[in-house]
Design a protein around this motif. Sequence first.
Motif, PDB file in Angstrom:
ATOM      1  N   PHE A 168      23.401   8.185  -2.320  1.00  0.00           N
ATOM      2  CA  PHE A 168      22.372   7.637  -1.442  1.00  0.00           C
ATOM      3  C   PHE A 168      21.417   6.855  -2.325  1.00  0.00           C
ATOM      4  O   PHE A 168      21.057   7.300  -3.415  1.00  0.00           O
ATOM      5  N   HIS A 169      21.013   5.671  -1.864  1.00  0.00           N
ATOM      6  CA  HIS A 169      20.104   4.870  -2.683  1.00  0.00           C
ATOM      7  C   HIS A 169      19.302   3.920  -1.822  1.00  0.00           C
ATOM      8  O   HIS A 169      19.850   3.230  -0.958  1.00  0.00           O
ATOM      9  N   THR A 170      18.004   3.906  -2.045  1.00  0.00           N
ATOM     10  CA  THR A 170      17.146   2.917  -1.392  1.00  0.00           C
ATOM     11  C   THR A 170      15.938   2.636  -2.277  1.00  0.00           C
ATOM     12  O   THR A 170      15.443   3.528  -2.977  1.00  0.00           O
ATOM     13  N   TYR A 171      15.478   1.395  -2.254  1.00  0.00           N
ATOM     14  CA  TYR A 171      14.172   1.070  -2.827  1.00  0.00           C
ATOM     15  C   TYR A 171      13.141   1.323  -1.742  1.00  0.00           C
ATOM     16  O   TYR A 171      13.455   1.325  -0.542  1.00  0.00           O
ATOM     17  N   VAL A 172      11.910   1.562  -2.153  1.00  0.00           N
ATOM     18  CA  VAL A 172      10.869   1.980  -1.216  1.00  0.00           C
ATOM     19  C   VAL A 172       9.660   1.045  -1.354  1.00  0.00           C
ATOM     20  O   VAL A 172       9.205   0.778  -2.480  1.00  0.00           O
ATOM     21  N   GLN A 173       9.155   0.597  -0.232  1.00  0.00           N
ATOM     22  CA  GLN A 173       7.981  -0.289  -0.211  1.00  0.00           C
ATOM     23  C   GLN A 173       6.706   0.521  -0.442  1.00  0.00           C
ATOM     24  O   GLN A 173       6.366   1.393   0.369  1.00  0.00           O
ATOM     25  N   PRO A 174       5.991   0.284  -1.544  1.00  0.00           N
ATOM     26  CA  PRO A 174       4.705   0.968  -1.726  1.00  0.00           C
ATOM     27  C   PRO A 174       3.656   0.375  -0.792  1.00  0.00           C
ATOM     28  O   PRO A 174       3.682  -0.833  -0.507  1.00  0.00           O
ATOM     29  N   THR A 175       2.754   1.181  -0.296  1.00  0.00           N
ATOM     30  CA  THR A 175       1.754   0.703   0.668  1.00  0.00           C
ATOM     31  C   THR A 175       0.326   0.778   0.126  1.00  0.00           C
ATOM     32  O   THR A 175      -0.501  -0.083   0.431  1.00  0.00           O
ATOM     33  N   ALA A 176       0.024   1.785  -0.675  1.00  0.00           N
ATOM     34  CA  ALA A 176      -1.328   1.898  -1.237  1.00  0.00           C
ATOM     35  C   ALA A 176      -1.564   0.814  -2.287  1.00  0.00           C
ATOM     36  O   ALA A 176      -2.638   0.217  -2.349  1.00  0.00           O
ATOM     37  N   HIS A 177      -0.553   0.584  -3.113  1.00  0.00           N
ATOM     38  CA  HIS A 177      -0.600  -0.469  -4.140  1.00  0.00           C
ATOM     39  C   HIS A 177       0.687  -1.277  -4.005  1.00  0.00           C
ATOM     40  O   HIS A 177       1.638  -1.082  -4.766  1.00  0.00           O
ATOM     41  N   PRO A 178       0.733  -2.175  -3.037  1.00  0.00           N
ATOM     42  CA  PRO A 178       1.984  -2.887  -2.737  1.00  0.00           C
ATOM     43  C   PRO A 178       2.476  -3.819  -3.834  1.00  0.00           C
ATOM     44  O   PRO A 178       3.660  -4.127  -3.882  1.00  0.00           O
ATOM     45  N   GLN A 179       1.576  -4.257  -4.718  1.00  0.00           N
ATOM     46  CA  GLN A 179       1.974  -5.182  -5.773  1.00  0.00           C
ATOM     47  C   GLN A 179       2.342  -4.405  -7.030  1.00  0.00           C
ATOM     48  O   GLN A 179       1.534  -3.657  -7.575  1.00  0.00           O
ATOM     49  N   LEU A 180       3.576  -4.566  -7.499  1.00  0.00           N
ATOM     50  CA  LEU A 180       4.014  -3.881  -8.713  1.00  0.00           C
ATOM     51  C   LEU A 180       3.374  -4.519  -9.939  1.00  0.00           C
ATOM     52  O   LEU A 180       3.207  -5.742 -10.017  1.00  0.00           O
ATOM     53  N   SER A 181       3.060  -3.696 -10.910  1.00  0.00           N
ATOM     54  CA  SER A 181       2.507  -4.211 -12.165  1.00  0.00           C
ATOM     55  C   SER A 181       3.621  -4.779 -13.032  1.00  0.00           C
ATOM     56  O   SER A 181       4.794  -4.420 -12.884  1.00  0.00           O
ATOM     57  N   THR A 182       3.246  -5.634 -13.951  1.00  0.00           N
ATOM     58  CA  THR A 182       4.220  -6.192 -14.897  1.00  0.00           C
ATOM     59  C   THR A 182       4.843  -5.071 -15.726  1.00  0.00           C
ATOM     60  O   THR A 182       6.049  -5.068 -15.983  1.00  0.00           O
ATOM     61  N   PHE A 183       4.016  -4.123 -16.114  1.00  0.00           N
ATOM     62  CA  PHE A 183       4.507  -2.989 -16.902  1.00  0.00           C
ATOM     63  C   PHE A 183       5.564  -2.203 -16.126  1.00  0.00           C
ATOM     64  O   PHE A 183       6.590  -1.797 -16.686  1.00  0.00           O
ATOM     65  N   CYS A 184       5.327  -1.995 -14.831  1.00  0.00           N
ATOM     66  CA  CYS A 184       6.262  -1.235 -14.002  1.00  0.00           C
ATOM     67  C   CYS A 184       7.614  -1.946 -13.929  1.00  0.00           C
ATOM     68  O   CYS A 184       8.671  -1.311 -14.057  1.00  0.00           O
ATOM     69  N   THR A 185       7.590  -3.231 -13.746  1.00  0.00           N
ATOM     70  CA  THR A 185       8.834  -4.008 -13.673  1.00  0.00           C
ATOM     71  C   THR A 185       9.571  -3.992 -15.001  1.00  0.00           C
ATOM     72  O   THR A 185      10.796  -3.840 -15.048  1.00  0.00           O
ATOM     73  N   GLU A 186       8.823  -4.129 -16.105  1.00  0.00           N
ATOM     74  CA  GLU A 186       9.454  -4.110 -17.428  1.00  0.00           C
ATOM     75  C   GLU A 186      10.065  -2.743 -17.737  1.00  0.00           C
ATOM     76  O   GLU A 186      11.105  -2.650 -18.382  1.00  0.00           O
TER      77      GLU A 186
END
Length: 287
Positions: free
Chosen positions: A136-154
């Motif tokens: 089972f696999h899904t990505y999840v939309q964050p709502t409190a902080h919807p914009q991902l940080s550069t650090f998180c993506t890296e």
Amino acid sequence: MRRRLRFIVQQLITYSRTRIDNHSSRPNIQNCQSINSIHTSCEKHRNSPLSARTTPSVVGSNVHIITAISSIRPFITMASKSSPGKSNFAKQKFDYFLVLDFEATCEDMQRIHPQEIIELPVIKVSGKTFETEAEFHTYVQPTAHPQLSTFCTELTGITQSMVDGQPTFQESLKMLDAWMVKEDLLRDNNSFIFVTCGDWDFKKQLTHQCEYTGIEFPHYCKQWINIKKAFAAATGIYPKGMPNMLNHLKLTLDGRHHSGIDDSRNIAKILREIGRKGFIFEATGNL
């Protein structure tokens, strides 16, 4: 076992060269008793193809035991072909292991509140064969902080486009529940337990996000196996992390570290390798 069989064959050959006194009206009893003791020893091996033919026959002055060697040759061949790393899975307490590794929003050198799950993977592993049966696999939309940080993506490899428009936290839990129903995991006669790499996933992240969103904590997530603790119990070494466990077990790290689905698959490999050595898994954490 292989060494024991080699010894038996050597003894059979030795006795085959032993001659009985031509002038004696009866065979050498000591030799026959020795051979019979070897036969008895062989019979102790479970599923051995040894038969009554392995008892040597005495004809004239010769002890004929060629039939004995012929009888155990298939057993010797079978033993020589067996792999020294052959799986030795013990009977487990659970029918299935559900390997899980959350990825969540994060910043470099600082905490986010609330931290939100952005990837939810689960690997269904058989408790008998330790093979993966479903994912089972899904990505999840964050709502409190919807914009991902550069650090998180890296760190995770998860980009903004991968979470935009994806199910929310609440929706993803409903999807997980539906998947578990489809996989017959929620039936009374099926037992399962989640497997994580640490206690953070359930004890902190899922607990805090359920509290923040007002969602009831999933009842089936209230106990789990921390693979680090299982690894320590099996090897006597407490690992620093997943790569350390893989390295110790001589396994490769497949995919990207800190990708939830790749980490889950790698944890499943660790689970299988520990299980292959006969380790019996037990819950290490609970709420």
